[in-house]
Enzyme design. Sequence first.
Site, mmCIF file in Angstrom:
data_model
loop_
_atom_site.group_PDB
_atom_site.id
_atom_site.type_symbol
_atom_site.label_atom_id
_atom_site.label_comp_id
_atom_site.label_asym_id
_atom_site.label_seq_id
_atom_site.Cartn_x
_atom_site.Cartn_y
_atom_site.Cartn_z
ATOM 1 N N GLY A 208 42.785 45.532 40.252
ATOM 2 C CA GLY A 208 43.545 44.614 39.411
ATOM 3 C C GLY A 208 44.797 45.222 38.826
ATOM 4 O O GLY A 208 45.919 44.864 39.202
ATOM 5 N N THR B 50 39.192 49.665 27.824
ATOM 6 C CA THR B 50 38.884 49.252 29.192
ATOM 7 C C THR B 50 37.539 49.859 29.570
ATOM 8 O O THR B 50 36.919 50.568 28.767
ATOM 9 C CB THR B 50 39.977 49.702 30.184
ATOM 10 N N ASN C 65 41.247 41.587 41.057
ATOM 11 C CA ASN C 65 40.914 41.349 39.653
ATOM 12 C C ASN C 65 42.150 40.761 38.972
ATOM 13 O O ASN C 65 43.208 41.405 38.949
ATOM 14 C CB ASN C 65 40.496 42.663 38.991
ATOM 15 N N HIS D 137 41.914 38.813 27.615
ATOM 16 C CA HIS D 137 42.625 38.312 28.786
ATOM 17 C C HIS D 137 41.858 37.126 29.370
ATOM 18 O O HIS D 137 42.092 35.997 28.965
ATOM 19 C CB HIS D 137 42.922 39.397 29.846
ATOM 20 N N HIS E 240 36.874 39.645 34.363
ATOM 21 C CA HIS E 240 36.052 40.328 33.371
ATOM 22 C C HIS E 240 36.245 39.633 32.028
ATOM 23 O O HIS E 240 37.099 40.013 31.243
ATOM 24 C CB HIS E 240 36.466 41.795 33.283
ATOM 25 N N GLU F 20 32.537 40.335 36.063
ATOM 26 C CA GLU F 20 32.144 41.616 35.485
ATOM 27 C C GLU F 20 31.937 41.468 33.983
ATOM 28 O O GLU F 20 32.629 40.663 33.331
ATOM 29 C CB GLU F 20 33.246 42.655 35.691
ATOM 30 N N HIS G 163 38.354 50.631 39.742
ATOM 31 C CA HIS G 163 39.037 51.107 38.524
ATOM 32 C C HIS G 163 40.116 52.140 38.873
ATOM 33 O O HIS G 163 39.842 53.202 39.391
ATOM 34 C CB HIS G 163 38.100 51.661 37.453
ATOM 35 N N ASP G 164 41.362 51.711 38.605
ATOM 36 C CA ASP G 164 42.542 52.554 38.856
ATOM 37 C C ASP G 164 42.787 52.857 40.330
ATOM 38 O O ASP G 164 43.533 53.798 40.660
ATOM 39 C CB ASP G 164 42.466 53.865 38.066
ATOM 40 N N ARG H 179 51.804 34.913 25.218
ATOM 41 C CA ARG H 179 52.661 33.874 24.639
ATOM 42 C C ARG H 179 51.841 32.672 24.171
ATOM 43 O O ARG H 179 52.389 31.681 23.668
ATOM 44 C CB ARG H 179 53.730 33.455 25.677
HETATM 45 C C1 LIG Z 1 34.907 47.312 35.421
HETATM 46 C C2 LIG Z 1 36.268 47.797 35.655
HETATM 47 O O1 LIG Z 1 36.507 48.932 35.932
HETATM 48 C C3 LIG Z 1 37.393 46.880 35.539
HETATM 49 O O2 LIG Z 1 37.201 45.816 36.352
HETATM 50 C C4 LIG Z 1 37.530 46.328 34.185
HETATM 51 O O3 LIG Z 1 37.159 44.998 34.228
HETATM 52 C C5 LIG Z 1 38.944 46.409 33.766
HETATM 53 O O4 LIG Z 1 38.984 45.802 32.516
HETATM 54 P P1 LIG Z 1 40.414 45.574 31.859
HETATM 55 O O5 LIG Z 1 41.226 44.747 32.840
HETATM 56 O O6 LIG Z 1 40.067 44.851 30.564
HETATM 57 O O7 LIG Z 1 41.001 46.947 31.658
HETATM 58 N N1 LIG Z 2 35.911 46.806 38.964
HETATM 59 C C1 LIG Z 2 37.276 47.282 38.951
HETATM 60 C C2 LIG Z 2 38.202 46.132 38.802
HETATM 61 O O1 LIG Z 2 37.798 44.990 38.903
HETATM 62 C C3 LIG Z 2 39.627 46.366 38.552
HETATM 63 O O2 LIG Z 2 39.878 47.604 37.942
HETATM 64 P P1 LIG Z 2 41.440 47.965 37.776
HETATM 65 O O3 LIG Z 2 42.021 47.951 39.170
HETATM 66 O O4 LIG Z 2 42.046 46.907 36.912
HETATM 67 O O5 LIG Z 2 41.452 49.331 37.158
#
Ligand SMILES: CC(=O)[C@@H](O)[C@H](O)COP(=O)(O)O
Ligand SMILES: NCC(=O)COP(=O)(O)O
Length: 238
Positions: free
Chosen positions: A213, A100, A7, A50, A43, A70, A190-191, A18
């Site tokens: 991500g 988020t 991600n 972003h 996303h 997403e 996520h995380d 910036r």
């Molecule tokens: C769906 C999910 O859990 C993440 O992919 C989300 O896209 C994170 O979004 P942010 O990067 O805006 O925190």
């Molecule tokens: N769907 C989860 C994702 O794309 C990334 O989540 P994160 O690693 O940024 O919390």
Amino acid sequence: MTRLSVNINKIATLRNSRGGHMPSVLDAAINCQKFGAEGITVHPRPDERHITRQDVYDIKPHISTEFNIEGYPSEAFIQLVLDVKADQVTLVPDQPGQLTSDHGWDTITNHDFLVDVIGRFKAAGIRTSIFVDPDLKQIEGASRVGTDRIELYTEPYATLYPIDADKAVEPFVKAAELAHEFNLGINAGHDLSLKNLKFLIDKIPYIDEVSIGHALIADALYLGLRNTIHEYLDCIRP
Ligand SMILES: CC(=O)[C@@H](O)[C@H](O)COP(=O)(O)O
Ligand SMILES: NCC(=O)COP(=O)(O)O
């Protein structure tokens, strides 16, 4: 075999800070794939904090792996995904102002809405995934809306993991087992991080895709993007 989708939201966060074009989100998408990523996830949130809509158009022609988009299925989001014909769409129940993504769908009260939206993407040949908590009722509800896959929202796992890994993973194992029984594909995200990823994969080896991500981009600040992606792949396929 579990695929790693990177991600790149947070590359866009840095770029937008910036107001210019550095770091290039497109270069990040190209290089993540060159370094071994098996998908790119973005996303495009309504406020474009972003990833922007333009990023989505810019990146698509350069995806040689899989493009996962997403977002909340507003009409504008639906049209964007259909327009670029993503490989996969991951529907999340986020409100516009959310910091988020922090919860999965209520697949029971949103049944009719999800059936309609999922049907539109499937008619276009786009694989669908819906963001869910590891709640067995919600997994059962997901099996009734026509989605190809679920994405397990793994923040609760990541939070509890350092305290009690077995307790953290237990609900996710049960949810994955039920989803498997319903022949649903299983994504997770996520995380997730270098700390907690391998344990999750060891306990649920049939996860189709992890999308990562925030932690991955943070790790890349110290390890470099190439090494970081290799380290995440090593967690998945030691
Ligand atoms: C769906 C999910 O859990 C993440 O992919 C989300 O896209 C994170 O979004 P942010 O990067 O805006 O925190
Ligand atoms: N769907 C989860 C994702 O794309 C990334 O989540 P994160 O690693 O940024 O919390």
